[in-house]
Design a protein around this motif. Structure first.
Motif, PDB file in Angstrom:
ATOM      1  N   SER A   1       0.383  -1.195  -0.377  1.00 19.48           N
ATOM      2  CA  SER A   1       0.333   0.208  -0.033  1.00 19.48           C
ATOM      3  C   SER A   1       0.505   1.503  -0.476  1.00 19.48           C
ATOM      4  CB  SER A   1      -0.723   0.126   1.038  1.00 19.48           C
ATOM      5  OG  SER A   1       0.108   0.362   2.325  1.00 19.48           O
ATOM      6  N   GLU A   2       0.324   2.083  -0.557  1.00 19.09           N
ATOM      7  CA  GLU A   2       0.612   3.854  -0.665  1.00 19.09           C
ATOM      8  C   GLU A   2       1.004   3.840   1.367  1.00 19.09           C
ATOM      9  OE1 GLU A   2      -0.984   6.849  -2.371  1.00 19.09           O
ATOM     10  OE2 GLU A   2      -1.757   4.719  -3.861  1.00 19.09           O
ATOM     11  N   ALA A   3       0.850   3.525   2.106  1.00 18.20           N
ATOM     12  CA  ALA A   3       1.194   3.869   3.024  1.00 18.20           C
ATOM     13  C   ALA A   3       2.414   3.405   4.159  1.00 18.20           C
ATOM     14  CB  ALA A   3      -0.059   3.685   4.504  1.00 18.20           C
ATOM     15  N   GLU A   4       2.463   2.151   3.392  1.00 13.19           N
ATOM     16  CA  GLU A   4       3.706   0.923   3.550  1.00 13.19           C
ATOM     17  C   GLU A   4       5.032   1.472   2.624  1.00 13.19           C
ATOM     18  OE1 GLU A   4       1.299  -3.611   4.338  1.00 13.19           O
ATOM     19  OE2 GLU A   4       1.108  -2.334   2.149  1.00 13.19           O
TER      20      GLU A   4
ATOM     21  N   ARG B   1      10.528   6.491   4.692  1.00 14.08           N
ATOM     22  CA  ARG B   1      10.733   7.088   6.643  1.00 14.08           C
ATOM     23  C   ARG B   1      12.527   6.378   7.142  1.00 14.08           C
ATOM     24  NH1 ARG B   1       6.239   8.488   9.547  1.00 14.08           N
ATOM     25  NH2 ARG B   1       5.287   6.725   7.798  1.00 14.08           N
ATOM     26  N   VAL B   2      12.048   5.238   7.337  1.00 13.28           N
ATOM     27  CA  VAL B   2      13.288   4.226   7.198  1.00 13.28           C
ATOM     28  C   VAL B   2      14.305   4.221   6.502  1.00 13.28           C
ATOM     29  CG1 VAL B   2      13.649   2.037   7.806  1.00 13.28           C
ATOM     30  CG2 VAL B   2      11.232   2.477   8.473  1.00 13.28           C
ATOM     31  N   VAL B   3      14.306   4.172   5.172  1.00 17.34           N
ATOM     32  CA  VAL B   3      15.869   4.053   4.443  1.00 17.34           C
ATOM     33  C   VAL B   3      16.165   5.401   4.499  1.00 17.34           C
ATOM     34  CG1 VAL B   3      15.814   4.205   1.788  1.00 17.34           C
ATOM     35  CG2 VAL B   3      14.534   3.145   3.187  1.00 17.34           C
ATOM     36  N   GLU B   4      15.079   5.984   4.956  1.00 21.96           N
ATOM     37  CA  GLU B   4      15.551   8.133   5.356  1.00 21.96           C
ATOM     38  C   GLU B   4      16.690   8.254   6.453  1.00 21.96           C
ATOM     39  OE1 GLU B   4      12.771  10.893   4.561  1.00 21.96           O
ATOM     40  OE2 GLU B   4      12.721  10.949   2.340  1.00 21.96           O
ATOM     41  N   SER B   5      16.321   7.156   7.722  1.00 19.36           N
ATOM     42  CA  SER B   5      16.372   7.294   8.419  1.00 19.36           C
ATOM     43  C   SER B   5      18.086   6.507   8.566  1.00 19.36           C
ATOM     44  CB  SER B   5      15.850   7.181   9.540  1.00 19.36           C
ATOM     45  OG  SER B   5      15.270   5.467   9.689  1.00 19.36           O
TER      46      SER B   5
END
Length: 192
Positions: free
Chosen positions: A11-14, A20-24
């Motif tokens: 989904s778009e939410a996932e 966000r996880v990858v950016e962190s």
């Protein structure tokens, strides 16, 4: 999609959460982060779900597919039998002492003992597992005692053992209490 396994639609939410996880995350030295783009597995599917193909009707001339019978369920010992065993009115037909053995050796001996007990016509046997050594306060694996005390009931509950035994439960104190089990043996050999 033909044949094969159907891919899960993200989904778009996932996808936003994953971004966000990858950016962190900080990349390893000498490596760069690859930008995330929605690819085929992430894109929503527009194809309609496949309908299951109808099974061809079985004619009376075709034999039914063989399915082995399910092993019989375990049954507890009757209260009266248990009381008579504890009082010594009913004798235990055979006994095996497993404590002090390694798991693999205990498992082999228990299996051959049960097969022999059934072949000999035994009704009730005693399996002595031992209670295990008392734990020394700071036990790294917890305060649980007795590997065989935990393993033997699992072995007796297995489908293979249920072909031989009717049921089992903890023995009375006069026969070892928590360190032993009464095992009721099934009559004759069950057909498989």
């Amino acid at each position: 999609m033909s044949g094969g396994r159907r891919r899960r639609v993200v989904s778009e939410a996932e996808l936003a959460l994953w971004t966000r996880v990858v950016e962190s995350v900080r990349p390893l030295p000498g490596r760069e982060l690859q930008p995330i783009t929605p690819s085929a597995p992430f894109a929503p599917e527009t194809a309609e779900p496949k309908k299951p193909s109808p099974q061809p009707a079985r004619t009376s001339s075709q034999p039914a597919p063989y399915a082995p019978p399910a092993p019989p369920p375990l049954a507890p010992l009757e209260h009266r039998l248990r009381r008579r065993l504890a009082r010594g009115v009913v004798s235990i037909d055979a006994r095996i002492d497993l404590h002090g053995l390694r798991q693999d050796e205990a498992h082999r001996r228990l299996a051959s003992f049960l097969i022999g007990a059934q072949a000999s016509g035994c009704k009730v046997v005693l399996v002595i597992t031992g209670k295990g050594r008392p734990s020394a306060g700071d036990e790294p694996y917890g305060s649980e005692r007795g590997v065989l005390r935990r393993s033997v009931p699992m072995w007796l509950g297995s489908p293979a053992a249920r072909q031989i035994i009717v049921g089992f439960e903890q023995a009375d104190v006069v026969h070892g209490g928590a360190g032993a089990l009464y095992v009721r043996i099934r009559k004759g050999g069950m057909r498989r």
